[in-house]
Design an enzyme around this catalytic site. Structure first.
Site, PDB file in Angstrom:
ATOM      1  N   ASP A  45       5.070  34.572   7.569  1.00  0.00           N
ATOM      2  CA  ASP A  45       6.110  34.811   7.926  1.00  0.00           C
ATOM      3  C   ASP A  45       6.239  36.552   7.985  1.00  0.00           C
ATOM      4  O   ASP A  45       7.084  36.729   8.306  1.00  0.00           O
ATOM      5  CB  ASP A  45       7.104  33.720   7.420  1.00  0.00           C
ATOM      6  CG  ASP A  45       6.660  32.386   8.889  1.00  0.00           C
ATOM      7  OD1 ASP A  45       6.045  32.378   9.832  1.00  0.00           O
ATOM      8  OD2 ASP A  45       7.595  31.572   8.548  1.00  0.00           O
ATOM      9  N   TYR A 162      17.258  31.338   5.953  1.00  0.00           N
ATOM     10  CA  TYR A 162      18.486  31.004   5.309  1.00  0.00           C
ATOM     11  C   TYR A 162      19.518  30.525   5.607  1.00  0.00           C
ATOM     12  O   TYR A 162      20.341  29.845   5.269  1.00  0.00           O
ATOM     13  CB  TYR A 162      18.775  32.485   5.187  1.00  0.00           C
ATOM     14  CG  TYR A 162      20.018  32.836   4.264  1.00  0.00           C
ATOM     15  CD1 TYR A 162      20.426  32.239   3.281  1.00  0.00           C
ATOM     16  CD2 TYR A 162      20.402  33.977   4.168  1.00  0.00           C
ATOM     17  CE1 TYR A 162      21.388  32.221   2.198  1.00  0.00           C
ATOM     18  CE2 TYR A 162      22.032  33.963   3.659  1.00  0.00           C
ATOM     19  CZ  TYR A 162      21.809  33.458   2.566  1.00  0.00           C
ATOM     20  OH  TYR A 162      23.334  33.774   1.058  1.00  0.00           O
TER      21      TYR A 162
END
Length: 270
Positions: A45, A162
């Site tokens: 990613d 996150y």
């Protein structure tokens, strides 16, 4: 069709890239690193997100294909052992791309300058060794006076990154919603915040007005030291990141594979 390959430098990746290049050359594919139609990323990613930022000024005309050579890949649809199948699909199939919302970040400085950024996953505002003090507005209406380590604003696909580690919800990208999560907020008799993630509609925006001269802003993990910012405005961008549709897994299958278990029954999700 013009193609370029972006990759990391791990041995397994370099082997895959070498094989991919030979395969594309045999198919007489044109390589163009400056103005590609397709960006193939080989790695994980992080490799794909770095490639996006390299070509973000061409985001409306570029499609991405991710080849996964690491341990976990949320945006990467193909594995290194699927290269032949991927190239055949690339050359034979046409159609609409899969599109995911992007985060538009507009920062106004005290001197009157305006700086723009785009994010695939999220942007965070925080201080490293001191408390962040900031006023948070939704649609230009004061929502809360924040005190704590920081704030994170994410896209729907970024809700798996996150934001999720901060306790945020996982949001399907068709909702095109923004999510704000708090980072270690201070709550007592003097300072009060919602202390919960908030999700706002696609036509709404979040503004953070820092009450400090110096802080750190991250854009997809890249750190920017900021001084004398007047405000930072977050909204869903009119642009999207585009993925080649063939072989593109459904969102909930991605979530399941990334966080719960491997599955071959991807078609049961929509």
């Amino acid at each position: 069709m013009k193609v370029t390959i972006a990759h990391n430098n791990y041995d397994k990746t370099l082997e895959t890239v070498a094989y991919l290049k030979k395969l594309l050359q045999k198919k007489n594919v044109i390589f163009d690193a400056k103005y590609p139609d397709i960006v193939i990323t080989v790695g994980g990613d992080g490799t794909l997100i770095n490639a996006f930022h390299r070509y973000e000024n061409q985001v409306d005309s570029v499609r991405f294909i991710g080849v996964h050579t690491g341990h976990l890949g949320f945006y990467t649809d193909w594995r290194n052992y699927d290269i032949d199948k991927m190239v055949d699909a690339l050359l034979l199939t046409k159609g609409q791309p899969a599109k995911y919302p992007l985060l538009e970040i507009k920062m106004l400085t005290e001197s009157g300058d305006t700086r723009y950024h785009l994010a695939v996953n999220e942007s965070a505002v925080k201080r490293i060794s001191h408390t962040l003090e900031a006023d948070v507005y939704i649609d230009d209406e004061l929502f809360e006076n924040f005190r704590g380590d920081g704030l994170c604003v994410s896209t729907p696909t970024g809700s798996t990154a996150y934001s999720k580690s901060l306790g945020g919800a996982v949001i399907h990208p068709r909702l095109k919603a923004l999510q704000m999560t708090e980072i270690a907020s201070i709550n007592n008799r003097v300072f009060r915040t919602l202390s919960a993630p908030i999700v706002i509609a696609p036509d709404q925006w979040i503004t953070i007005v820092p009450n400090v001269d110096h802080f750190v802003m991250t854009v997809d993990g890249a750190r920017i030291d900021v001084r004398n910012a007047k405000k930072i405005e977050y909204r869903i961008s009119k642009h999207s990141i585009q993925f080649d549709q063939f072989g593109h897994h459904h969102f909930w299958s991605r979530v399941q594979n990334a966080f719960i278990k491997d599955t071959e029954d991807n078609d049961k999700f929509i």
